[in-house]
Design a protein around this motif. Structure first.
Motif, PDB file in Angstrom:
ATOM      1  N   GLN A   1       2.275   1.786  -3.441  1.00  0.00           N
ATOM      2  CA  GLN A   1       1.240   2.192  -4.382  1.00  0.00           C
ATOM      3  C   GLN A   1       0.915   3.676  -4.270  1.00  0.00           C
ATOM      4  N   ARG A   2       0.845   4.186  -3.059  1.00  0.00           N
ATOM      5  CA  ARG A   2       0.376   5.552  -2.858  1.00  0.00           C
ATOM      6  C   ARG A   2       1.449   6.606  -3.156  1.00  0.00           C
ATOM      7  N   THR A   3       2.642   6.209  -3.605  1.00  0.00           N
ATOM      8  CA  THR A   3       3.702   7.181  -3.908  1.00  0.00           C
ATOM      9  C   THR A   3       3.454   7.929  -5.211  1.00  0.00           C
TER      10      THR A   3
ATOM     11  N   THR B   1       5.801   8.307   5.848  1.00  0.00           N
ATOM     12  CA  THR B   1       6.496   7.158   5.245  1.00  0.00           C
ATOM     13  C   THR B   1       7.563   6.612   6.193  1.00  0.00           C
TER      14      THR B   1
ATOM     15  N   ILE C   1      -1.390   4.296  -8.240  1.00  0.00           N
ATOM     16  CA  ILE C   1      -2.714   4.275  -7.613  1.00  0.00           C
ATOM     17  C   ILE C   1      -3.782   3.869  -8.627  1.00  0.00           C
TER      18      ILE C   1
ATOM     19  N   ILE D   1       0.838  -1.203   0.000  1.00  0.00           N
ATOM     20  CA  ILE D   1       0.000   0.000   0.000  1.00  0.00           C
ATOM     21  C   ILE D   1       0.875   1.256   0.000  1.00  0.00           C
TER      22      ILE D   1
ATOM     23  N   ASN E   1      -3.148  -2.804  -8.438  1.00  0.00           N
ATOM     24  CA  ASN E   1      -4.304  -3.216  -7.636  1.00  0.00           C
ATOM     25  C   ASN E   1      -4.450  -4.734  -7.624  1.00  0.00           C
TER      26      ASN E   1
ATOM     27  N   SER F   1       5.185   3.070 -10.898  1.00  0.00           N
ATOM     28  CA  SER F   1       5.015   4.384 -10.258  1.00  0.00           C
ATOM     29  C   SER F   1       5.922   5.453 -10.859  1.00  0.00           C
TER      30      SER F   1
ATOM     31  N   ILE G   1      -5.365   0.829   4.839  1.00  0.00           N
ATOM     32  CA  ILE G   1      -5.260   2.002   3.969  1.00  0.00           C
ATOM     33  C   ILE G   1      -5.602   3.270   4.755  1.00  0.00           C
TER      34      ILE G   1
ATOM     35  N   ARG H   1      -2.716   6.343   6.515  1.00  0.00           N
ATOM     36  CA  ARG H   1      -2.772   7.734   6.071  1.00  0.00           C
ATOM     37  C   ARG H   1      -2.396   8.699   7.193  1.00  0.00           C
TER      38      ARG H   1
ATOM     39  N   SER I   1       0.419   8.747  -8.579  1.00  0.00           N
ATOM     40  CA  SER I   1      -0.933   8.597  -9.135  1.00  0.00           C
ATOM     41  C   SER I   1      -0.967   7.478 -10.173  1.00  0.00           C
TER      42      SER I   1
END
Length: 370
Positions: A164-166, A206, A171, A161, A177, A240, A198, A202, A168
């Motif tokens: 992934q969030r590093t 990091t 994401i 996760i 996914n 990414s 997830i 938040r 767009s």
């Protein structure tokens, strides 16, 4: 707050209001209705019907949301019953004919009961994934590697996760996914737990997340369970196209990221040498120690089992002396980046198992000038 998150809270609010109204209706039906209050000749008449109603209605709602959890229903019911107890007037009737406890619930108390029960429901729904995860620890194991602990499984998911969030791009990527969902299934983690991680991560930076999960990857590496994962993480980094994702990968898989920069011939050398030494004797060739050492260095050098098999098959078609010369030059290149003391010790262990002088001779030739 995102629209999806707002819609979720609105749904929980509506569910909480419906549950509180159903609770009020059950209390009204089973109570003796007076002008300003409900009278219960026995305290059990106040609590038992409401307990049954709460468990059934909350269970139906939770099942409808595809997240069955009796524990959550029980906690919500307990909180609601405590609220009823606090807002009710319970007294003992010491008359000649009765010594039972009776209860009175004033209609005016509904203005407190309805919002409090609604808030309790929303809190339970918010914490539901964490509650489910807490009570499912013993059931959460990696199907492919059953020795993986609950905390290690969580760390794997949190890393995916985090990567992934590093960006767009990652994401929005269907491939990323799919990787996360595949690991979610293998690790035995349900959708609510995934959503919980997830939302939970938040709140942290990091660096804080990496500090929490790093120790679990150290134990995973000892058991050679991170090769496939590192390959998938590397793929997420590529998708990414983000420097931050690359740095995260390097911190979790430092050796994999460093060896990835070396040529394939240099990385193959340790595996070829292990196979050459083990081949000196059937005893060493089929030893569990040899297999374990081979797996260890395949993992460190970022090779799959199929790649190892292909490397060793190709070498069988070459002369042993030619292979040894190639190994010696590539080990020298490898030694400029890494210390090979532990590797040499492992090779000597295999040679000792073989009990063949040629095995020790191969080691001497391979490590000459290193």
């Amino acid at each position: 707050m995102e629209k999806e998150e707002v819609d979720k809270w609105i749904n929980w609010l509506i569910q909480g209001l419906l549950l509180s109204l159903c609770l009020s209706l059950a209390m009204y039906i089973f109570g003796e209705r007076k002008s300003e209050y409900l009278l219960y000749d026995d305290v059990a008449i106040l609590f038992l019907p409401s307990i049954v109603e709460l468990i059934i209605s909350s269970w139906l709602i939770i099942r409808r949301s595809k997240a069955p959890s009796f524990i959550c229903c029980a906690i919500f019911t307990l909180i609601s019953e405590l609220l009823i107890y606090m807002l009710s007037d319970i007294y003992r009737n010491d008359s000649y004919y009765s010594s039972d406890y009776k209860a009175v619930f004033y209609y005016s108390s509904l203005k407190y009961l309805v919002p409090l029960v609604t808030i309790a429901w929303m809190a339970i729904k918010y914490k539901q994934p964490g509650i489910v995860a807490l009570f499912n620890k013993d059931k959460t194991q990696h199907k492919a590697h059953r020795a993986i602990s609950f905390m290690e499984a969580q760390s794997i998911l949190r890393l995916l996760i985090l990567l992934q969030r590093t960006s767009s791009k990652s994401i929005e990527s269907e491939e990323v996914n799919a990787i996360i969902q595949a690991y979610r299934g293998e690790l035995g983690i349900n959708y609510d737990e995934l959503e919980y991680h997830i939302r939970h991560d938040r709140q942290f930076s990091t660096e804080e997340i990496l500090h929490a999960i790093k120790p679990h990857f150290e134990s995973l590496r000892k058991d050679f369970k991170t090769h496939r994962l590192s390959a998938k993480c590397q793929r997420i980094v590529e998708i990414s196209e983000c420097k931050e994702a690359s740095e995260i990968f390097r911190q979790i898989f430092p050796l994999n990221s460093e060896t990835q920069e070396l040529s394939s011939e240099v990385r193959e050398a340790p595996l070829k040498l292990i196979a050459l030494i083990a081949g000196a004797s059937p005893t060493s060739a089929f030893s569990d120690v040899t297999t374990s050492i081979m797996q260890k260095y395949a993992e460190k050098l970022n090779f799959t089992r199929e790649q190892v098999s292909e490397i060793l098959t190709n070498d069988m078609q070459r002369e042993p002396q030619e292979v040894l010369e190639s190994i010696n030059s590539n080990l020298r290149a490898l030694s400029q980046r890494f210390k090979l003391n532990n590797f040499k010790t492992d090779c000597q262990r295999i040679a000792d198992i073989s009990s063949e002088p040629i095995a020790h001779a191969i080691i001497q030739q391979a490590f000459r000038n290193i």
